[in-house]
Design a protein around this motif. Structure first.
Motif, PDB file in Angstrom:
ATOM      1  N   ILE A  12      38.834  30.371  36.924  1.00  0.00           N
ATOM      2  CA  ILE A  12      38.826  31.432  35.906  1.00  0.00           C
ATOM      3  C   ILE A  12      37.403  31.631  35.373  1.00  0.00           C
ATOM      4  O   ILE A  12      36.919  32.766  35.250  1.00  0.00           O
ATOM      5  CB  ILE A  12      39.787  31.058  34.749  1.00  0.00           C
ATOM      6  CG1 ILE A  12      41.243  31.075  35.225  1.00  0.00           C
ATOM      7  CG2 ILE A  12      39.556  31.955  33.528  1.00  0.00           C
ATOM      8  CD1 ILE A  12      41.893  32.428  35.330  1.00  0.00           C
ATOM      9  N   SER A  13      36.699  30.532  35.086  1.00  0.00           N
ATOM     10  CA  SER A  13      35.343  30.653  34.529  1.00  0.00           C
ATOM     11  C   SER A  13      34.377  31.257  35.544  1.00  0.00           C
ATOM     12  O   SER A  13      33.538  32.089  35.194  1.00  0.00           O
ATOM     13  CB  SER A  13      34.814  29.280  34.083  1.00  0.00           C
ATOM     14  OG  SER A  13      35.547  28.825  32.980  1.00  0.00           O
ATOM     15  N   VAL A  14      34.504  30.839  36.810  1.00  0.00           N
ATOM     16  CA  VAL A  14      33.609  31.377  37.845  1.00  0.00           C
ATOM     17  C   VAL A  14      33.900  32.855  38.072  1.00  0.00           C
ATOM     18  O   VAL A  14      32.984  33.676  38.205  1.00  0.00           O
ATOM     19  CB  VAL A  14      33.758  30.584  39.166  1.00  0.00           C
ATOM     20  CG1 VAL A  14      32.957  31.240  40.283  1.00  0.00           C
ATOM     21  CG2 VAL A  14      33.304  29.149  38.965  1.00  0.00           C
ATOM     22  N   LYS A  15      35.174  33.197  38.096  1.00  0.00           N
ATOM     23  CA  LYS A  15      35.527  34.612  38.291  1.00  0.00           C
ATOM     24  C   LYS A  15      34.949  35.467  37.168  1.00  0.00           C
ATOM     25  O   LYS A  15      34.378  36.519  37.412  1.00  0.00           O
ATOM     26  CB  LYS A  15      37.045  34.757  38.375  1.00  0.00           C
ATOM     27  CG  LYS A  15      37.468  36.183  38.608  1.00  0.00           C
ATOM     28  CD  LYS A  15      38.760  36.315  39.325  1.00  0.00           C
ATOM     29  CE  LYS A  15      39.159  37.774  39.481  1.00  0.00           C
ATOM     30  NZ  LYS A  15      38.244  38.534  40.325  1.00  0.00           N
ATOM     31  N   ALA A  16      35.092  34.991  35.941  1.00  0.00           N
ATOM     32  CA  ALA A  16      34.549  35.752  34.798  1.00  0.00           C
ATOM     33  C   ALA A  16      33.032  35.893  34.926  1.00  0.00           C
ATOM     34  O   ALA A  16      32.472  36.962  34.676  1.00  0.00           O
ATOM     35  CB  ALA A  16      34.908  35.044  33.491  1.00  0.00           C
ATOM     36  N   LEU A  17      32.367  34.809  35.347  1.00  0.00           N
ATOM     37  CA  LEU A  17      30.910  34.862  35.515  1.00  0.00           C
ATOM     38  C   LEU A  17      30.528  35.900  36.562  1.00  0.00           C
ATOM     39  O   LEU A  17      29.670  36.768  36.306  1.00  0.00           O
ATOM     40  CB  LEU A  17      30.390  33.480  35.948  1.00  0.00           C
ATOM     41  CG  LEU A  17      28.927  33.438  36.414  1.00  0.00           C
ATOM     42  CD1 LEU A  17      27.984  33.734  35.255  1.00  0.00           C
ATOM     43  CD2 LEU A  17      28.589  32.104  37.056  1.00  0.00           C
ATOM     44  N   LEU A  18      31.152  35.834  37.752  1.00  0.00           N
ATOM     45  CA  LEU A  18      30.744  36.719  38.844  1.00  0.00           C
ATOM     46  C   LEU A  18      31.133  38.168  38.577  1.00  0.00           C
ATOM     47  O   LEU A  18      30.486  39.083  39.089  1.00  0.00           O
ATOM     48  CB  LEU A  18      31.323  36.233  40.177  1.00  0.00           C
ATOM     49  CG  LEU A  18      30.895  34.825  40.605  1.00  0.00           C
ATOM     50  CD1 LEU A  18      31.352  34.528  42.019  1.00  0.00           C
ATOM     51  CD2 LEU A  18      29.395  34.623  40.489  1.00  0.00           C
ATOM     52  N   ASP A  19      32.149  38.384  37.777  1.00  0.00           N
ATOM     53  CA  ASP A  19      32.520  39.759  37.423  1.00  0.00           C
ATOM     54  C   ASP A  19      31.479  40.389  36.508  1.00  0.00           C
ATOM     55  O   ASP A  19      31.314  41.609  36.495  1.00  0.00           O
ATOM     56  CB  ASP A  19      33.901  39.807  36.751  1.00  0.00           C
ATOM     57  CG  ASP A  19      35.035  39.668  37.771  1.00  0.00           C
ATOM     58  OD1 ASP A  19      34.756  39.720  38.995  1.00  0.00           O
ATOM     59  OD2 ASP A  19      36.188  39.502  37.349  1.00  0.00           O
TER      60      ASP A  19
END
Ligand code: FES
Ligand code: FES
Length: 172
Positions: A123-130
């Motif tokens: 979830i944290s990585v997805k939010a970062l890359l988005d």
């Protein structure tokens, strides 16, 4: 009425109606004022991919997206989610119905052992890359600073993040 509206929602003192969207599904739920988002997701809606661990905002196992931002579900009251879009690990996925590239990168690079921290990490990585398609190493570390893994030593996790960045960069 969706199946989720039927689950775990006993009307009683202090209950109020909460309208929100969870993993793309609009819902109306009866929740107590004292109920936390983590409990609503896991205990009422059986969305157990979001993990319960420290419950004091330290470990990140409970991370979910609220309006696209990573939030600790253990520190968030359910009523605070009125009108919000909540995405849990169950709602993360590729447009073609498969798993998200971040999930695939964790699988291919062995970014987990027990996997308890993994949903929150993803979830944290997805939010970062988005919000930042090409983060620096410092920005990656900052984005994952609220996610603790007690077993892998972070090597596989870092490789997974780098792989996900590379895939996104080379995506047609
Ligand atoms: S369970 Fe929420 S941060 Fe640890
Ligand atoms: S893989 Fe076990 S806590 Fe992260």
């Amino acid at each position: 009425m969706s199946k989720h509206e039927m689950l775990g929602v006993t009307r009683g003192t202090g209950q109020s109606e909460l309208a929100c969207t969870i993993n793309g599904e609009e819902m109306k739920l009866e929740v107590a004022g004292s109920k936390r988002l983590l409990s609503m997701l896991r205990d009422d809606l059986a969305l157990t991919g979001t993990k319960r661990s420290c419950e004091i905002g330290r470990c990140g196992a409970c991370m979910v997206l609220v309006d696209g931002k990573p939030i600790n579900a253990c520190l968030t009251m359910a009523y605070q989610c009125a009108g919000k879009q909540i995405t849990t690990i169950e709602g993360i996925g590729a447009a073609d119905g498969g798993i998200d590239p971040v999930q695939r990168a964790f699988l291919e690079e062995g970014g987990f052992q027990c996997g308890y921290c993994t949903p929150g990490m993803i979830i944290s990585v997805k939010a970062l890359l988005d919000r930042n398609a090409d983060p620096s190493e410092d920005e990656i570390e900052e984005a994952l600073s609220g996610n603790i893994c007690r077993c892998t030593g972070y090597g596989g996790i870092k490789r997974a993040v780098e792989r996900a960045i590379e895939w996104r960069r080379n995506a047609p």
